[in-house]
Design a protein around this motif. Structure first.
Motif, PDB file in Angstrom:
ATOM      1  N   ILE A 221       0.853  -1.186   0.000  1.00 29.64           N
ATOM      2  CA  ILE A 221       0.000   0.000   0.000  1.00 29.64           C
ATOM      3  C   ILE A 221       0.888   1.235   0.000  1.00 29.64           C
ATOM      4  CG2 ILE A 221      -1.819   1.296   1.185  1.00 29.64           C
ATOM      5  CD1 ILE A 221      -2.880  -1.363   0.397  1.00 29.64           C
ATOM      6  N   HIS A 222       0.650   2.132  -0.933  1.00 28.24           N
ATOM      7  CA  HIS A 222       1.343   3.420  -0.948  1.00 28.24           C
ATOM      8  C   HIS A 222       0.378   4.486  -0.416  1.00 28.24           C
ATOM      9  CE1 HIS A 222       3.569   1.277  -4.286  1.00 28.24           C
ATOM     10  NE2 HIS A 222       4.525   1.587  -3.426  1.00 28.24           N
ATOM     11  N   ILE A 223       0.757   5.146   0.648  1.00 24.25           N
ATOM     12  CA  ILE A 223      -0.055   6.239   1.180  1.00 24.25           C
ATOM     13  C   ILE A 223       0.380   7.513   0.469  1.00 24.25           C
ATOM     14  CG2 ILE A 223      -0.840   7.495   3.209  1.00 24.25           C
ATOM     15  CD1 ILE A 223      -1.614   4.533   3.244  1.00 24.25           C
ATOM     16  N   ALA A 224      -0.478   8.017  -0.400  1.00 21.98           N
ATOM     17  CA  ALA A 224      -0.185   9.229  -1.161  1.00 21.98           C
ATOM     18  C   ALA A 224      -0.918  10.405  -0.522  1.00 21.98           C
ATOM     19  CB  ALA A 224      -0.568   9.051  -2.632  1.00 21.98           C
TER      20      ALA A 224
ATOM     21  N   VAL B 286       1.742   8.178  -6.956  1.00 20.67           N
ATOM     22  CA  VAL B 286       0.499   7.607  -7.474  1.00 20.67           C
ATOM     23  C   VAL B 286       0.743   6.962  -8.837  1.00 20.67           C
ATOM     24  CG1 VAL B 286      -1.832   8.138  -8.293  1.00 20.67           C
ATOM     25  CG2 VAL B 286      -0.986   9.182  -6.177  1.00 20.67           C
ATOM     26  N   ASN B 287       1.461   7.648  -9.693  1.00 22.61           N
ATOM     27  CA  ASN B 287       1.751   7.135 -11.031  1.00 22.61           C
ATOM     28  C   ASN B 287       2.611   5.874 -10.949  1.00 22.61           C
ATOM     29  OD1 ASN B 287       3.195   6.941 -13.707  1.00 22.61           O
ATOM     30  ND2 ASN B 287       1.850   8.678 -14.133  1.00 22.61           N
ATOM     31  N   TYR B 288       3.640   5.924 -10.116  1.00 19.57           N
ATOM     32  CA  TYR B 288       4.516   4.769  -9.929  1.00 19.57           C
ATOM     33  C   TYR B 288       3.736   3.569  -9.398  1.00 19.57           C
ATOM     34  CZ  TYR B 288       7.464   1.843  -6.915  1.00 19.57           C
ATOM     35  OH  TYR B 288       8.037   0.787  -6.259  1.00 19.57           O
ATOM     36  N   SER B 289       2.859   3.810  -8.424  1.00 24.57           N
ATOM     37  CA  SER B 289       2.091   2.736  -7.801  1.00 24.57           C
ATOM     38  C   SER B 289       1.224   2.018  -8.824  1.00 24.57           C
ATOM     39  CB  SER B 289       1.226   3.303  -6.668  1.00 24.57           C
ATOM     40  OG  SER B 289       0.555   2.276  -5.980  1.00 24.57           O
ATOM     41  N   LYS B 290       0.576   2.779  -9.684  1.00 22.69           N
ATOM     42  CA  LYS B 290      -0.265   2.180 -10.723  1.00 22.69           C
ATOM     43  C   LYS B 290       0.576   1.340 -11.677  1.00 22.69           C
ATOM     44  CE  LYS B 290      -3.779   1.335 -13.353  1.00 22.69           C
ATOM     45  NZ  LYS B 290      -4.787   0.329 -12.931  1.00 22.69           N
ATOM     46  N   SER B 291       1.707   1.866 -12.098  1.00 16.19           N
ATOM     47  CA  SER B 291       2.584   1.135 -13.013  1.00 16.19           C
ATOM     48  C   SER B 291       3.096  -0.152 -12.374  1.00 16.19           C
ATOM     49  CB  SER B 291       3.748   2.024 -13.434  1.00 16.19           C
ATOM     50  OG  SER B 291       4.612   1.342 -14.314  1.00 16.19           O
ATOM     51  N   LEU B 292       3.504  -0.061 -11.104  1.00 16.05           N
ATOM     52  CA  LEU B 292       4.011  -1.240 -10.413  1.00 16.05           C
ATOM     53  C   LEU B 292       2.939  -2.312 -10.296  1.00 16.05           C
ATOM     54  CD1 LEU B 292       6.453  -2.455  -8.878  1.00 16.05           C
ATOM     55  CD2 LEU B 292       5.464  -1.486  -6.788  1.00 16.05           C
TER      56      LEU B 292
ATOM     57  N   LEU C 117      -1.698  -1.114  -4.140  1.00 17.04           N
ATOM     58  CA  LEU C 117      -2.797  -0.154  -4.074  1.00 17.04           C
ATOM     59  C   LEU C 117      -2.308   1.179  -3.527  1.00 17.04           C
ATOM     60  CD1 LEU C 117      -4.905  -2.880  -2.492  1.00 17.04           C
ATOM     61  CD2 LEU C 117      -5.805  -1.672  -4.481  1.00 17.04           C
ATOM     62  N   THR C 118      -3.071   2.221  -3.814  1.00 19.96           N
ATOM     63  CA  THR C 118      -2.761   3.552  -3.310  1.00 19.96           C
ATOM     64  C   THR C 118      -3.926   4.060  -2.471  1.00 19.96           C
ATOM     65  OG1 THR C 118      -1.471   4.041  -5.300  1.00 19.96           O
ATOM     66  CG2 THR C 118      -2.140   5.917  -3.953  1.00 19.96           C
ATOM     67  N   VAL C 119      -3.607   4.630  -1.329  1.00 18.34           N
ATOM     68  CA  VAL C 119      -4.602   5.312  -0.498  1.00 18.34           C
ATOM     69  C   VAL C 119      -4.204   6.782  -0.438  1.00 18.34           C
ATOM     70  CG1 VAL C 119      -5.555   5.561   1.820  1.00 18.34           C
ATOM     71  CG2 VAL C 119      -5.189   3.281   0.856  1.00 18.34           C
TER      72      VAL C 119
ATOM     73  N   GLY D 228      -4.126  -2.089  -8.138  1.00 23.16           N
ATOM     74  CA  GLY D 228      -3.962  -1.047  -9.144  1.00 23.16           C
ATOM     75  C   GLY D 228      -4.891   0.139  -9.011  1.00 23.16           C
ATOM     76  N   THR D 229      -5.567   0.253  -7.869  1.00 22.21           N
ATOM     77  CA  THR D 229      -6.575   1.294  -7.705  1.00 22.21           C
ATOM     78  C   THR D 229      -6.127   2.310  -6.658  1.00 22.21           C
ATOM     79  OG1 THR D 229      -8.254  -0.398  -8.140  1.00 22.21           O
ATOM     80  CG2 THR D 229      -9.024   1.711  -7.284  1.00 22.21           C
ATOM     81  N   GLU D 230      -6.514   3.558  -6.875  1.00 26.94           N
ATOM     82  CA  GLU D 230      -6.285   4.605  -5.886  1.00 26.94           C
ATOM     83  C   GLU D 230      -7.575   4.852  -5.118  1.00 26.94           C
ATOM     84  OE1 GLU D 230      -5.026   9.346  -5.492  1.00 26.94           O
ATOM     85  OE2 GLU D 230      -5.469   8.477  -7.451  1.00 26.94           O
TER      86      GLU D 230
END
Length: 262
Positions: free
Chosen positions: A136-139, A162-168, A180-182, A249-251
């Protein structure tokens, strides 16, 4: 499928960066209550130590700090199942682009973007080998609503995250790892208070005026208040659980309705 919510993370090992206070502490507590073995990192020991949560002192804004965490986790626990890249923040001065130095920009990107990138790189191989894991990436909503007067480098770094998280997520989903991104809006933490203090000092105004200025800059919060750390933690707790097994893959934005568009 039947789930035991209170013990759904039993036998899982989780790391929460910046886990000694604020949202990070709330997330660590939430994962522990769900049965996980929890590790937290921060530069300094938490004021309220929890003997049930393992602490690693590290400065994740430096490559050697992230490597120390990776090495200690693997040595002591053998693996990592859940990685919460929560560490983040802005210490740059208010005043817009003209007052920002290269060091301000570099520090923000080291903390808010490169620290997660390095930790992901350290733990992902093990997750891929086991064909399971959650990152989980906390953005921040500042990725979409930057506050140019006070936190421009932070906002830019979070947009990159956010962009990196989606690509990863696209790269590793087929290998069994969910990413995922929160993106929280304004959370009432000690860091938020410090930010308002810096704004007040810079503008010569009061804390109340600084708080109103932040609210105005965000366009207002329809819910009428900042988020509580525990509310963000509850969302994270769900996303890392088996109940969210198909999500990747979702924010996920948790901002009380702050962002005015879809």
């Amino acid at each position: 499928m039947d789930f035991n919510f209170e013990n759904e993370l039993k036998n899982k090992i989780a790391l929460v960066t910046g886990g000694s206070k604020g949202a990070g502490k709330a997330i660590a507590d939430r994962l522990f209550k769900a049965g996980a073995t929890v590790i937290i990192t921060a530069r300094n020991k938490p004021q309220e130590e929890n003997e049930n949560i393992h602490f690693i002192a590290a400065d994740l804004s430096k490559p050697e700090g992230t490597q120390k965490v990776v090495d200690e986790v693997i040595e002591k626990f053998g693996r990592l199942d859940i990685l919460i890249n929560n560490l983040g923040g802005s210490e740059t001065p208010a005043g817009g682009f003209a007052v920002l130095s290269d060091e301000d920009w570099e520090t923000s990107f080291q903390t808010n973007l490169l620290a997660p990138v390095r930790l992901d790189r350290g733990f992902l191989p093990g997750m891929i080998n086991r064909h399971e894991g959650v990152i989980i990436h906390i953005a921040s909503i500042q990725a979409k609503l930057p506050l140019y007067d006070s936190t421009l480098p932070y906002a830019a770094a979070k947009a990159a995250l956010v962009n990196y998280s989606k690509s990863l997520s696209n790269e590793v989903a087929s290998k069994g790892v969910r990413v995922l991104t929160v993106s929280p809006g304004w959370i009432m933490t000690t860091s938020s208070v410090r930010m308002m203090e810096r704004i007040a000092k810079s503008t010569g105004g009061t804390m109340a005026e600084a708080e109103k200025g932040v609210m105005d800059a965000l366009g207002g919060i329809p819910f009428g208040r900042a988020a509580r750390p525990e509310e963000v933690a509850e969302l994270v707790g769900f996303l890392v659980s088996p109940r969210a097994a198909y999500l990747t893959g979702t924010e996920y934005v948790i901002d009380g309705g702050t962002i005015p568009t879809l």
